[in-house]
Design a protein around this motif. Structure first.
Motif, PDB file in Angstrom:
ATOM      1  N   THR A   1      -7.472  11.769  -7.522  1.00  0.00           N
ATOM      2  CA  THR A   1      -6.348  10.986  -8.025  1.00  0.00           C
ATOM      3  C   THR A   1      -5.558  10.325  -6.906  1.00  0.00           C
ATOM      4  N   ASP A   2      -5.621  10.889  -5.697  1.00  0.00           N
ATOM      5  CA  ASP A   2      -4.864  10.343  -4.574  1.00  0.00           C
ATOM      6  C   ASP A   2      -5.403   9.007  -4.087  1.00  0.00           C
ATOM      7  N   LEU A   3      -6.621   8.653  -4.496  1.00  0.00           N
ATOM      8  CA  LEU A   3      -7.265   7.440  -4.015  1.00  0.00           C
ATOM      9  C   LEU A   3      -7.152   6.275  -4.980  1.00  0.00           C
ATOM     10  N   VAL A   4      -6.628   6.522  -6.167  1.00  0.00           N
ATOM     11  CA  VAL A   4      -6.558   5.479  -7.198  1.00  0.00           C
ATOM     12  C   VAL A   4      -5.710   4.276  -6.771  1.00  0.00           C
ATOM     13  N   PRO A   5      -4.636   4.453  -5.990  1.00  0.00           N
ATOM     14  CA  PRO A   5      -3.852   3.281  -5.595  1.00  0.00           C
ATOM     15  C   PRO A   5      -4.659   2.197  -4.869  1.00  0.00           C
ATOM     16  N   PHE A   6      -5.840   2.520  -4.396  1.00  0.00           N
ATOM     17  CA  PHE A   6      -6.624   1.566  -3.611  1.00  0.00           C
ATOM     18  C   PHE A   6      -7.793   0.978  -4.393  1.00  0.00           C
ATOM     19  N   THR A   7      -7.809   1.164  -5.705  1.00  0.00           N
ATOM     20  CA  THR A   7      -8.961   0.733  -6.489  1.00  0.00           C
ATOM     21  C   THR A   7      -9.138  -0.783  -6.489  1.00  0.00           C
ATOM     22  N   HIS A   8      -8.052  -1.536  -6.426  1.00  0.00           N
ATOM     23  CA  HIS A   8      -8.198  -2.993  -6.439  1.00  0.00           C
ATOM     24  C   HIS A   8      -8.888  -3.480  -5.170  1.00  0.00           C
TER      25      HIS A   8
END
Length: 243
Positions: free
Chosen positions: A203-210
């Motif tokens: 979940t900590d990596l979701v901010p970088f999905t774009h």
């Protein structure tokens, strides 16, 4: 509640989130940052559920505290429950059996669905916090053990290791973490040209999905996409209605 075209619409639906015991900065896009969603979320931190115990140890003694927390969220009136760590997938069945509302403990439950969307000669990429902690048991818990996967782990990347896994710092260097994420997904894509989609466990990596999708050009699934889908399934509106 409001009425549109004779159909009652629910405006009070909240999603509950089972949270690990962490204190680092949760940036937009993280499931524990309220700005990530345009609907209500209710958080419940499980005492003692540290990343070490959940991710590295898969501590079975945490099952009961997570069950109690899920039941407390249900008693507060949430319409569905999710988790803030993909490694909670080990507890998926027991947690779902403990409540009467839908419960999706991990983004990994999307894995079999994502694979079925792809050509049979494609694999699903997994981006996880700690590769060596992801076992066959985790995949079996959601019927994903037969899915062909390629996996990248973030455990050797300093920012994620120091802040998320080891809890040495509270302040997150988001730019540094973003560079670490892109480095791992680029290596994964280069080494696996047959990767047809990516599922992000952590979940900590979701901010970088774009930026991940812009860089590797495949569909990207995570806990936020799943939570949004579940919320939409609980708040259906007449077609043509706004909102």
């Amino acid at each position: 509640m409001t009425m549109t075209s004779g159909v009652e619409l629910r405006r009070d639906v909240a999603i509950g989130v089972l949270c690990l015991e962490t204190s680092f900065t949760k940036i937009p896009g993280h499931i524990r940052n309220r700005t990530t969603f345009n609907f209500p979320v209710t958080y419940k931190v499980v005492d003692g559920a540290t990343p070490e115990r959940v991710v590295s140890q898969a501590d079975p003694h945490l099952l009961e505290p997570f069950i109690r927390a899920a039941q407390e969220l249900e008693a507060q009136g949430v319409a569905a429950i999710t988790g803030a760590c993909g490694f909670l997938v080990l507890f998926q069945k027991q947690l779902a059996d403990a409540v009467k509302v839908p419960l999706f403990a991990s983004s990994l439950i999307q894995l079999p669905m994502v694979y079925r969307m792809l050509r049979s000669d494609r694999r699903v990429g997994l981006l996880v916090a700690k590769k060596r902690s992801l076992t066959q048991r985790h995949l079996e818990a959601i019927g994903g053990d037969a899915v062909p996967v390629c996996i990248a782990g973030m455990e050797e990347e300093p920012e994620l290791r120091e802040v998320m896994l080891e809890g040495r710092r509270v302040e997150l260097d988001a730019d540094r973490l973003g560079r670490e994420v892109l480095s791992q997904v680029e290596q994964l894509a280069r080494g696996n040209p047959d990767m047809g989609a990516l599922v992000i466990e952590c979940t900590d990596l979701v901010p970088f999905t774009h930026t991940i999708q812009a860089r590797i050009g495949v569909p990207v699934f995570d806990i936020v996409t799943l939570t949004q889908m579940v919320y939409r399934s609980l708040t259906r509106q007449p077609f043509g209605a706004r909102g």
